[in-house]
Design an enzyme around this catalytic site. Structure first.
Site, PDB file in Angstrom:
ATOM      1  N   LYS A   3      -3.088   8.564   2.664  1.00  0.00           N
ATOM      2  CA  LYS A   3      -4.350   8.400   3.411  1.00  0.00           C
ATOM      3  C   LYS A   3      -4.212   8.948   4.833  1.00  0.00           C
ATOM      4  O   LYS A   3      -5.192   9.453   5.404  1.00  0.00           O
ATOM      5  CB  LYS A   3      -4.787   6.936   3.438  1.00  0.00           C
ATOM      6  CG  LYS A   3      -5.243   6.364   2.088  1.00  0.00           C
ATOM      7  CD  LYS A   3      -6.471   7.069   1.526  1.00  0.00           C
ATOM      8  CE  LYS A   3      -7.085   6.289   0.363  1.00  0.00           C
ATOM      9  NZ  LYS A   3      -8.079   7.100  -0.371  1.00  0.00           N
TER      10      LYS A   3
ATOM     11  N   TYR B 194       0.844  -1.208   0.000  1.00  0.00           N
ATOM     12  CA  TYR B 194       0.000   0.000   0.000  1.00  0.00           C
ATOM     13  C   TYR B 194       0.876   1.254   0.000  1.00  0.00           C
ATOM     14  O   TYR B 194       0.523   2.286  -0.581  1.00  0.00           O
ATOM     15  CB  TYR B 194      -0.974  -0.021   1.179  1.00  0.00           C
ATOM     16  CG  TYR B 194      -2.208   0.835   0.955  1.00  0.00           C
ATOM     17  CD1 TYR B 194      -3.074   0.583  -0.097  1.00  0.00           C
ATOM     18  CD2 TYR B 194      -2.506   1.899   1.803  1.00  0.00           C
ATOM     19  CE1 TYR B 194      -4.210   1.362  -0.308  1.00  0.00           C
ATOM     20  CE2 TYR B 194      -3.637   2.683   1.610  1.00  0.00           C
ATOM     21  CZ  TYR B 194      -4.481   2.409   0.553  1.00  0.00           C
ATOM     22  OH  TYR B 194      -5.592   3.194   0.353  1.00  0.00           O
TER      23      TYR B 194
HETATM   24  O1  0WD Z   1     -10.533  -1.572  -1.680  1.00  0.00           O
HETATM   25  C1  0WD Z   1     -10.868  -0.506  -2.144  1.00  0.00           C
HETATM   26  N1  0WD Z   1     -11.266  -0.397  -3.386  1.00  0.00           N
HETATM   27  C2  0WD Z   1     -10.811   0.704  -1.263  1.00  0.00           C
HETATM   28  C3  0WD Z   1     -10.847   1.963  -1.803  1.00  0.00           C
HETATM   29  C4  0WD Z   1     -10.686   0.497   0.196  1.00  0.00           C
HETATM   30  C5  0WD Z   1     -10.658   1.713   0.959  1.00  0.00           C
HETATM   31  C6  0WD Z   1     -10.662   2.936   0.360  1.00  0.00           C
HETATM   32  N2  0WD Z   1     -10.762   3.051  -1.005  1.00  0.00           N
HETATM   33  C7  0WD Z   1     -10.791   4.389  -1.582  1.00  0.00           C
HETATM   34  C8  0WD Z   1      -9.799   4.694  -2.676  1.00  0.00           C
HETATM   35  O2  0WD Z   1      -8.505   4.923  -2.175  1.00  0.00           O
HETATM   36  C9  0WD Z   1     -10.419   5.944  -3.272  1.00  0.00           C
HETATM   37  O3  0WD Z   1     -10.115   7.050  -2.441  1.00  0.00           O
HETATM   38  O4  0WD Z   1     -12.026   4.633  -2.175  1.00  0.00           O
HETATM   39  C10 0WD Z   1     -11.906   5.638  -3.161  1.00  0.00           C
HETATM   40  C11 0WD Z   1     -12.563   5.159  -4.445  1.00  0.00           C
HETATM   41  O5  0WD Z   1     -11.835   4.102  -4.986  1.00  0.00           O
HETATM   42  P1  0WD Z   1     -12.457   2.901  -5.843  1.00  0.00           P
HETATM   43  O6  0WD Z   1     -13.904   3.074  -5.998  1.00  0.00           O
HETATM   44  O7  0WD Z   1     -11.913   1.670  -5.257  1.00  0.00           O
HETATM   45  O8  0WD Z   1     -11.698   3.048  -7.243  1.00  0.00           O
HETATM   46  P2  0WD Z   1     -12.096   3.636  -8.689  1.00  0.00           P
HETATM   47  O9  0WD Z   1     -13.370   3.050  -9.164  1.00  0.00           O
HETATM   48  O10 0WD Z   1     -10.885   3.422  -9.539  1.00  0.00           O
HETATM   49  O11 0WD Z   1     -12.315   5.179  -8.425  1.00  0.00           O
HETATM   50  C12 0WD Z   1     -11.278   6.064  -8.110  1.00  0.00           C
HETATM   51  C13 0WD Z   1     -11.316   7.168  -9.125  1.00  0.00           C
HETATM   52  C14 0WD Z   1     -10.479   7.084 -10.381  1.00  0.00           C
HETATM   53  O12 0WD Z   1     -10.582   6.018 -11.086  1.00  0.00           O
HETATM   54  P3  0WD Z   1      -9.335   5.555 -12.054  1.00  0.00           P
HETATM   55  O13 0WD Z   1      -9.233   4.115 -11.694  1.00  0.00           O
HETATM   56  O14 0WD Z   1      -9.876   5.885 -13.399  1.00  0.00           O
HETATM   57  O15 0WD Z   1      -8.084   6.301 -11.681  1.00  0.00           O
HETATM   58  O16 0WD Z   1     -10.760   8.378  -8.707  1.00  0.00           O
HETATM   59  C15 0WD Z   1     -10.802   9.215  -9.835  1.00  0.00           C
HETATM   60  C16 0WD Z   1     -10.902   8.377 -11.045  1.00  0.00           C
HETATM   61  O17 0WD Z   1     -12.165   8.403 -11.598  1.00  0.00           O
HETATM   62  N3  0WD Z   1      -9.624  10.032 -10.027  1.00  0.00           N
HETATM   63  C17 0WD Z   1      -9.710  11.338 -10.251  1.00  0.00           C
HETATM   64  N4  0WD Z   1     -10.772  12.174 -10.293  1.00  0.00           N
HETATM   65  C18 0WD Z   1     -10.540  13.455 -10.555  1.00  0.00           C
HETATM   66  N5  0WD Z   1      -9.314  13.940 -10.768  1.00  0.00           N
HETATM   67  C19 0WD Z   1      -8.395  11.774 -10.457  1.00  0.00           C
HETATM   68  C20 0WD Z   1      -8.223  13.139 -10.725  1.00  0.00           C
HETATM   69  N6  0WD Z   1      -7.004  13.667 -10.944  1.00  0.00           N
HETATM   70  N7  0WD Z   1      -7.561  10.704 -10.356  1.00  0.00           N
HETATM   71  C21 0WD Z   1      -8.327   9.649 -10.094  1.00  0.00           C
END
Ligand code: 0WD
Length: 254
Positions: free
Chosen positions: A162, A155
């Protein structure tokens, strides 16, 4: 009638239908919220529009959180369409895949800065530009992970980002409480999403949770969605500056 009738909420971080932000949006919509979705770039715009179309009346707006200009334009667009804003869901993080494996000690200056800019500073940047729209009070929430508190394999720099994000939640809550704006985080257990794909050995993390978590199962995005709904609602009016675990209890034993 729903718990969020008449509430205007912006949801940031939908990338596809597996995104935690999308599960949150479904829970908010089920309680009658008016939603605006933001997308990072043209790469995801079409997917976000398709999903938003399933919730008639939703707004879809561009916002790359690395750009102050984008965030200002978002504030202007929300002011124009909604007038008053009641909620912000920040569900955004990014680190280079090469920083999410091997030793943390090898983290580059550029990789550290990028992970912190997108995953931590962006919450402050968004809160700074959007809180003036929350003239009736409101709720801001973000997504975090146990790796903020513990050194967990792979991580790495995301855990450090975080930790900064969780500290930001406390400082923002202290600042914005006087306007009746609450700021909280959900610390979710691991969920298979696009972002999770970047983390090495994610399957073994899921297996460990199934074995050790008090509830003996991994976290569903819907479980996070319903807690987010609670945080956006009047039901959580006494809670601010908090990190709420939605991890089937893993952090108390893992
Ligand atoms: O296990 C998990 N999936 C966990 C996620 C456990 C605990 C926390 N999280 C957190 C992540 O760290 C994140 O903060 O939850 C949040 C959402 O994550 P997610 O739903 O798991 O992942 P995803 O569907 O990929 O959404 C995150 C999105 C990005 O997706 P991609 O994969 O295309 O990078 O954050 C967005 C983007 O859509 N993102 C941005 N949005 C605006 N500006 C940017 C940016 N510069 N960079 C990434």
């Amino acid at each position: 009638s729903g718990l969020l009738n008449g509430k205007n909420i912006v949801v940031m971080g939908v990338a596809n239908d597996r995104s935690i932000a999308w599960a949150i949006a479904r829970s908010l919509k089920a309680q009658g919220a008016n939603l605006a979705f933001t997308y990072e770039s043209e790469r995801v715009e079409e997917r976000v529009r398709k999903l938003a179309e399933t919730m008639p009346g939703s707004l879809v707006l561009p916002c790359n959180v690395t750009s102050d200009e984008d965030i200002e334009r978002l504030a202007d667009a929300l002011r124009e369409s909604f007038g008053v804003l009641h909620g912000v869901v920040h569900s955004i993080a990014f680190a280079k895949t090469e920083e999410l494996e091997g030793l943390y000690v090898n983290t580059s200056r550029a990789g550290f800065a990028l992970a912190h800019d997108i995953s931590a500073y962006s919450l402050t940047a968004v809160a700074q530009k959007l809180y003036p729209l929350m003239t009736e009070g409101g709720s801001i929430m973000t997504m975090t992970y146990l790796g903020a508190e513990r050194a967990m394999p792979n991580y790495n720099v995301m855990g450090v980002a975080k930790a900064a994000l969780e500290a930001s939640v406390r400082y923002l809550a202290a600042d914005l409480g006087q306007y009746n704006i609450r700021v909280n985080a959900i610390s979710a257990g691991p969920i298979r999403t696009l972002a999770a794909k970047g983390i090495k050995d994610f399957n073994s993390i899921l297996r460990q949770v199934e074995e050790k978590a008090p509830l003996r199962r991994t976290t569903d995005a819907e479980e996070v969605g319903d807690t987010a709904m609670f945080l956006m609602s009047h039901l959580s009016r006494g809670i601010t500056g908090e990190v709420i675990y939605v991890d089937n209890g893993y952090h108390i034993v893992g």
